[in-house]
Design a protein around this motif. Structure first.
Motif, PDB file in Angstrom:
ATOM      1  N   VAL A  41       0.849  -1.193   0.000  1.00 39.24           N
ATOM      2  CA  VAL A  41       0.000   0.000   0.000  1.00 39.24           C
ATOM      3  C   VAL A  41       0.882   1.238   0.000  1.00 39.24           C
ATOM      4  CG1 VAL A  41      -1.821   1.255   1.224  1.00 39.24           C
ATOM      5  CG2 VAL A  41      -1.802  -1.252   1.258  1.00 39.24           C
ATOM      6  N   HIS A  42       0.623   2.122  -0.963  1.00 36.96           N
ATOM      7  CA  HIS A  42       1.319   3.408  -1.038  1.00 36.96           C
ATOM      8  C   HIS A  42       0.325   4.502  -0.672  1.00 36.96           C
ATOM      9  CE1 HIS A  42       4.862   1.675  -2.931  1.00 36.96           C
ATOM     10  NE2 HIS A  42       4.073   1.042  -3.788  1.00 36.96           N
ATOM     11  N   GLU A  43       0.553   5.136   0.492  1.00 34.28           N
ATOM     12  CA  GLU A  43      -0.315   6.225   0.954  1.00 34.28           C
ATOM     13  C   GLU A  43       0.164   7.532   0.311  1.00 34.28           C
ATOM     14  OE1 GLU A  43      -2.944   5.572   2.552  1.00 34.28           O
ATOM     15  OE2 GLU A  43      -2.587   3.801   3.803  1.00 34.28           O
ATOM     16  N   LEU A  44      -0.550   7.984  -0.712  1.00 31.06           N
ATOM     17  CA  LEU A  44      -0.099   9.144  -1.487  1.00 31.06           C
ATOM     18  C   LEU A  44       0.002  10.409  -0.643  1.00 31.06           C
ATOM     19  CD1 LEU A  44      -2.008   8.611  -4.845  1.00 31.06           C
ATOM     20  CD2 LEU A  44       0.296   7.880  -4.212  1.00 31.06           C
ATOM     21  N   ILE A  53       2.277  11.383  -8.372  1.00 29.22           N
ATOM     22  CA  ILE A  53       1.798  10.017  -8.599  1.00 29.22           C
ATOM     23  C   ILE A  53       0.287  10.032  -8.800  1.00 29.22           C
ATOM     24  CG2 ILE A  53       1.530   7.718  -7.563  1.00 29.22           C
ATOM     25  CD1 ILE A  53       4.244   8.237  -6.163  1.00 29.22           C
ATOM     26  N   GLU A  54      -0.400  10.830  -7.999  1.00 28.55           N
ATOM     27  CA  GLU A  54      -1.857  10.936  -8.139  1.00 28.55           C
ATOM     28  C   GLU A  54      -2.239  11.454  -9.527  1.00 28.55           C
ATOM     29  OE1 GLU A  54      -5.737  12.669  -5.760  1.00 28.55           O
ATOM     30  OE2 GLU A  54      -3.734  13.177  -5.026  1.00 28.55           O
ATOM     31  N   SER A  55      -1.507  12.445 -10.019  1.00 29.29           N
ATOM     32  CA  SER A  55      -1.759  12.969 -11.372  1.00 29.29           C
ATOM     33  C   SER A  55      -1.560  11.886 -12.423  1.00 29.29           C
ATOM     34  CB  SER A  55      -0.833  14.147 -11.675  1.00 29.29           C
ATOM     35  OG  SER A  55      -1.125  15.228 -10.831  1.00 29.29           O
ATOM     36  N   ALA A  56      -0.509  11.090 -12.259  1.00 28.88           N
ATOM     37  CA  ALA A  56      -0.239  10.003 -13.209  1.00 28.88           C
ATOM     38  C   ALA A  56      -1.345   8.951 -13.155  1.00 28.88           C
ATOM     39  CB  ALA A  56       1.117   9.372 -12.915  1.00 28.88           C
ATOM     40  N   LEU A  57      -1.858   8.675 -11.949  1.00 29.80           N
ATOM     41  CA  LEU A  57      -2.952   7.708 -11.815  1.00 29.80           C
ATOM     42  C   LEU A  57      -4.204   8.216 -12.518  1.00 29.80           C
ATOM     43  CD1 LEU A  57      -2.442   6.624  -8.099  1.00 29.80           C
ATOM     44  CD2 LEU A  57      -2.079   5.205 -10.126  1.00 29.80           C
ATOM     45  N   LEU A  58      -4.455   9.513 -12.419  1.00 28.66           N
ATOM     46  CA  LEU A  58      -5.605  10.102 -13.115  1.00 28.66           C
ATOM     47  C   LEU A  58      -5.442   9.954 -14.623  1.00 28.66           C
ATOM     48  CD1 LEU A  58      -6.125  13.280 -10.903  1.00 28.66           C
ATOM     49  CD2 LEU A  58      -7.745  11.384 -11.168  1.00 28.66           C
ATOM     50  N   GLN A  59      -4.220  10.133 -15.117  1.00 27.80           N
ATOM     51  CA  GLN A  59      -3.944   9.964 -16.549  1.00 27.80           C
ATOM     52  C   GLN A  59      -4.164   8.519 -16.986  1.00 27.80           C
ATOM     53  OE1 GLN A  59      -0.035  11.453 -17.414  1.00 27.80           O
ATOM     54  NE2 GLN A  59      -0.564  13.556 -16.854  1.00 27.80           N
ATOM     55  N   LEU A  60      -3.927   7.574 -16.061  1.00 30.80           N
ATOM     56  CA  LEU A  60      -4.145   6.152 -16.360  1.00 30.80           C
ATOM     57  C   LEU A  60      -5.629   5.819 -16.453  1.00 30.80           C
ATOM     58  CD1 LEU A  60      -1.756   3.953 -14.205  1.00 30.80           C
ATOM     59  CD2 LEU A  60      -2.034   3.895 -16.664  1.00 30.80           C
ATOM     60  N   GLY A  61      -6.461   6.710 -15.941  1.00 32.36           N
ATOM     61  CA  GLY A  61      -7.896   6.468 -15.970  1.00 32.36           C
ATOM     62  C   GLY A  61      -8.505   6.172 -14.616  1.00 32.36           C
ATOM     63  N   CYS A  62      -7.749   6.359 -13.557  1.00 36.07           N
ATOM     64  CA  CYS A  62      -8.297   6.178 -12.216  1.00 36.07           C
ATOM     65  C   CYS A  62      -9.199   7.367 -11.899  1.00 36.07           C
ATOM     66  CB  CYS A  62      -7.179   6.129 -11.174  1.00 36.07           C
ATOM     67  SG  CYS A  62      -5.987   4.844 -11.409  1.00 36.07           S
ATOM     68  N   GLN A  63     -10.465   7.129 -11.791  1.00 39.18           N
ATOM     69  CA  GLN A  63     -11.424   8.172 -11.438  1.00 39.18           C
ATOM     70  C   GLN A  63     -12.334   7.650 -10.351  1.00 39.18           C
ATOM     71  OE1 GLN A  63     -11.558  11.272 -12.614  1.00 39.18           O
ATOM     72  NE2 GLN A  63      -9.996  11.044 -14.178  1.00 39.18           N
ATOM     73  N   PRO A  64     -12.226   8.081  -9.102  1.00 39.19           N
ATOM     74  CA  PRO A  64     -11.231   8.993  -8.547  1.00 39.19           C
ATOM     75  C   PRO A  64      -9.836   8.341  -8.501  1.00 39.19           C
ATOM     76  CG  PRO A  64     -12.543   8.050  -6.786  1.00 39.19           C
ATOM     77  CD  PRO A  64     -13.128   7.551  -8.085  1.00 39.19           C
ATOM     78  N   SER A  65      -8.858   9.126  -8.104  1.00 37.89           N
ATOM     79  CA  SER A  65      -7.473   8.660  -8.163  1.00 37.89           C
ATOM     80  C   SER A  65      -7.177   7.523  -7.182  1.00 37.89           C
ATOM     81  CB  SER A  65      -6.511   9.813  -7.916  1.00 37.89           C
ATOM     82  OG  SER A  65      -6.748  10.384  -6.637  1.00 37.89           O
ATOM     83  N   VAL A  66      -7.871   7.483  -6.053  1.00 34.83           N
ATOM     84  CA  VAL A  66      -7.667   6.406  -5.080  1.00 34.83           C
ATOM     85  C   VAL A  66      -9.012   5.834  -4.665  1.00 34.83           C
ATOM     86  CG1 VAL A  66      -5.480   7.301  -4.201  1.00 34.83           C
ATOM     87  CG2 VAL A  66      -7.595   7.955  -3.064  1.00 34.83           C
ATOM     88  N   PRO A  67      -9.084   4.572  -4.324  1.00 36.20           N
ATOM     89  CA  PRO A  67      -7.995   3.613  -4.421  1.00 36.20           C
ATOM     90  C   PRO A  67      -7.743   3.192  -5.864  1.00 36.20           C
ATOM     91  CG  PRO A  67      -9.994   2.501  -3.708  1.00 36.20           C
ATOM     92  CD  PRO A  67     -10.316   3.970  -3.795  1.00 36.20           C
ATOM     93  N   ALA A  68      -6.485   2.982  -6.188  1.00 37.08           N
ATOM     94  CA  ALA A  68      -6.086   2.455  -7.494  1.00 37.08           C
ATOM     95  C   ALA A  68      -5.436   1.107  -7.238  1.00 37.08           C
ATOM     96  CB  ALA A  68      -5.125   3.399  -8.184  1.00 37.08           C
TER      97      ALA A  68
END
Length: 103
Positions: A41-44, A53-68
């Motif tokens: 587990v990575h606590e952003l 990292i959160e911005s990159a997760l959003l670019q990957l399509g994580c909506q919302p960014s966490v949990p991914a």
């Protein structure tokens, strides 16, 4: 930043990008542990580069960014996707194929 995410999930069967204040992230971690998996587990919100990292997760399509949730180095989705897989009995086979559980 995508390379950083790739390296953070490399060689780990289950990785969850989380925030310490997010109850859904906590629930996903508990669910995985309930199956006998030991997620990384990575606590952003506790990381110096957490916002990037959160911005990159959003670019990957994580909506919302966490949990991914990444299983077997692949981005699977957020809490809705994981619960959907669980309800359809498709989560455990994913965890087994990734080597996260052996049962």
């Amino acid at each position: 930043m995508m390379e950083m995410i790739t390296s953070m999930v490399a060689e780990k069967p289950v990785v969850i990008f989380s925030k310490s204040t997010c109850c859904l992230s906590h629930s996903m971690t508990s669910l995985m542990r309930g199956f006998g998996a030991n997620p990384t587990v990575h606590e952003l919100d506790e990381m110096a580069n957490g916002q990037q990292i959160e911005s990159a997760l959003l670019q990957l399509g994580c909506q919302p960014s966490v949990p991914a949730v990444f299983i077997g180095q692949r981005f699977i989705g957020g809490s809705k996707k994981i619960m959907s897989l669980h309800v359809r009995n498709e989560l455990v086979p994913l965890l087994k194929n990734a080597g996260a559980i052996w049962i």
